[in-house]
Enzyme design. Sequence first.
Site, PDB file in Angstrom:
ATOM      1  N   GLU A   1     -31.795 109.733   0.863  1.00 20.51           N
ATOM      2  CA  GLU A   1     -30.555 110.101   0.162  1.00 20.51           C
ATOM      3  C   GLU A   1     -30.822 110.779  -1.182  1.00 20.51           C
ATOM      4  OE1 GLU A   1     -26.810 109.339   0.957  1.00 20.51           O
ATOM      5  OE2 GLU A   1     -27.203 111.041  -0.324  1.00 20.51           O
TER       6      GLU A   1
ATOM      7  N   LYS B   1     -32.751 121.705  -0.542  1.00 21.28           N
ATOM      8  CA  LYS B   1     -31.653 120.757  -0.318  1.00 21.28           C
ATOM      9  C   LYS B   1     -30.716 121.272   0.770  1.00 21.28           C
ATOM     10  CE  LYS B   1     -32.165 119.250  -5.057  1.00 21.28           C
ATOM     11  NZ  LYS B   1     -31.849 119.672  -6.450  1.00 21.28           N
TER      12      LYS B   1
END
Lengths: 442, 442
Positions: A130, A206
């Site tokens: 995460e 990302k």
Amino acid sequence: MGEQVSVSLLGLGVVGSGVVKLIENHQEELAHRLGCSVQVKSILVRDIEKVRDVSIDQTLLTTDPNDILQDPEVDVVVEVMGGIKESFQHILDAFSAKKHVVTANKDLVALHGPELQQAADKNHCDFYYEASVAGGIPILRGITDGLSSDRIQQVMGIVNGTTNYILTKMNNEGVSYENALKEAQELGFAESDPTADVEGLDAARKMAILGRLAFSTDIELSEVEVAGIKNLDLEDLKYGERLGYTMKLIGFASCENGQVEVNVQPTLLSKDHPLADVKNEYNAVYVYGEAVGETMFYGPGAGSLPTATAVVSDLVTVIKNMKLGVSGHSAVKPRFKKELKTADKRLGQYYIRLHVKDEVGAFSTISSLFNTFNISFKRILQTPVKKHEVAEIILVTHQTSLETFNHSLHDLKNLDVVMEVKSYYKVEGDVEREMAGVTKTL
Amino acid sequence: MGEQVSVSLLGLGVVGSGVVKLIENHQEELAHRLGCSVQVKSILVRDIEKVRDVSIDQTLLTTDPNDILQDPEVDVVVEVMGGIKESFQHILDAFSAKKHVVTANKDLVALHGPELQQAADKNHCDFYYEASVAGGIPILRGITDGLSSDRIQQVMGIVNGTTNYILTKMNNEGVSYENALKEAQELGFAESDPTADVEGLDAARKMAILGRLAFSTDIELSEVEVAGIKNLDLEDLKYGERLGYTMKLIGFASCENGQVEVNVQPTLLSKDHPLADVKNEYNAVYVYGEAVGETMFYGPGAGSLPTATAVVSDLVTVIKNMKLGVSGHSAVKPRFKKELKTADKRLGQYYIRLHVKDEVGAFSTISSLFNTFNISFKRILQTPVKKHEVAEIILVTHQTSLETFNHSLHDLKNLDVVMEVKSYYKVEGDVEREMAGVTKTL
């Protein structure tokens, strides 16, 4: 596993220190939530003697990774050392030793995420990351759990705090790129070598991770097109402002019928778009789902404690899974092999700034050219330029394909009346709006 | 449980129809994610003959709840019928029959959530209610999973789309409350009887649920203080605008050392605050965590498909838990008995609009009064009023306690120079800013 879970860290830098602090300070809450205590058993560092800003029991520190990876008492390994080669091997070794792994390492997950997931699955281990995307924002869970019933069609992210800080300064205060970067460096929002940030590579990593999870497919980092913010001209930000846009470094990922597009580029974003208000070093990820419509997740994209909350929240999930006996079941395998969208299928709007000869018929020539490509304009702005006999024209197109746009751009450059194509950018989030002094449609 | 999970619905209204559509349209994705198919087995309706906008196999419909609650083949019950008494009993019956329950019923969860959770725990059943707060936004997961390692200190929510739509119209277009409400009703954003929305009760229900999960404590709906937007004066919105605030109906929940405050009230929110940009019928929940800092979750707060995504995402979790054999383990028990914050501990800033006699020394009298209460001002604005001999003064205080503010208000009303206290509102999200024409500090 008894009444205590043992966690070891690889690395004790900015994020690692935050993780140690959070585990120590939130013992009571963790015990309540998990029904057991969480202990930091050992920490891999390069230099045991180094002075640190977190008070730490020196006996926990080691410079030998095997003290952690071969310690049968270690249940979970938290990788916060960064880098690729060493950390990749350490995580593989951890899985081989049946240890669960939580990492904050976006470079590694972007490059080797699928292989690491396979190794985790093979060993029935959990693998969570995460913290690798947008720091403290629980966006990966938002996508994989919260929107698990929906079909996600688009993800747009402001996922690099450094560039968002620089662009906010440039947009709001008219500061030059160089000065904004310098200020960001002084405030600790930019590294002394900001290359990976300002060239868009960090955001690309990302977006690769987000795209994989959002569309349940494989996406290689090398498949993410990247353009950075180094060559932005303040002029374009000012024109954008006048036309109702704000310049942002946008990570864009879309999926239609297994056809995928992922890229990072400076984009003129309509001020009506939820991402347009995301300022300074903050991050946000906008997710468009077929059923849910528009959602956005906003928060700090970096920083010691924010990133540590993501790591420790993953740790909570891993420990819960251990206690329930369901480790290694979390990952969803890619659902299909994607195709990359070809340029003729990549639709978008574009902003173009031209210098043209200030002569009768010049604009007409240009508009005829776009007409032959079936490209129409949403906004047109013409302003005088200081130099004689030059007019500056800004065009914002309606939607067209990238292929058609590129062809039109090529032909435009060959037009006799066009002196220079100064710049062009993708436009996102546009809607019909009345704007004073701007012709809306040709 | 075999290769197919059977789900039955209580209710087939707006949300129920969306759930049926989503399960049907996303069969392939659900099968991939869960390794089994999901079948709608039966649906409780009031009137089988009613014409519906979702095409449905008529043989699935029943008017007898026992056809569902006593059907041993039904694994999960989805309660989307609304109301309190009947749905409460049906859910209890479902748990007794060892069926898992997903609900979208905020009224019910706000009133009886803790009892229902207990019944679920007792029967080792899952009980999920993501759709009960902020429709399609996965905020309950965000709090319970994504930020599970953090200590949440404050939750602020725009959790009622109807009032946010009305306030957006009033703020941005200067439309009166009555006309904005009428428009919202015409567009389907407000019910024909909008009482629960405009009086703040709907938001209060959601804040009670959010507060319980964020602070891991018990919060009764009756403990949530509520004020609605019916009596708002456009004048205050205009002054707010001039001073850099926007009027929002804010659900506010904070927790410090087990001392809790939860309320819903019209609030002047600094335009710098992330919630200030949440427009129209959209919802957003701002969460401040000790470690993570500021985060915000934004999306559609209502609507058939958005709300259905939350229901079906819960369903995905429930089915995963069934397959893993870990049903009934998700809930975290309240960690402590809270105390409600007393008025002397409830700190805040306030906006006050006064009509005072336009005479020498009037302002000095007022400022002396506040001085005796140790309340200082952040902003002061004085404007002429059409009526003779009346001045209108707007004050924004620095932080003070609610108790002190109430005392000062009482004394203010008794001052000879004060003709009327026209209005006062809480101010949130304020930061130091330069504003033209506004004296910042007394």
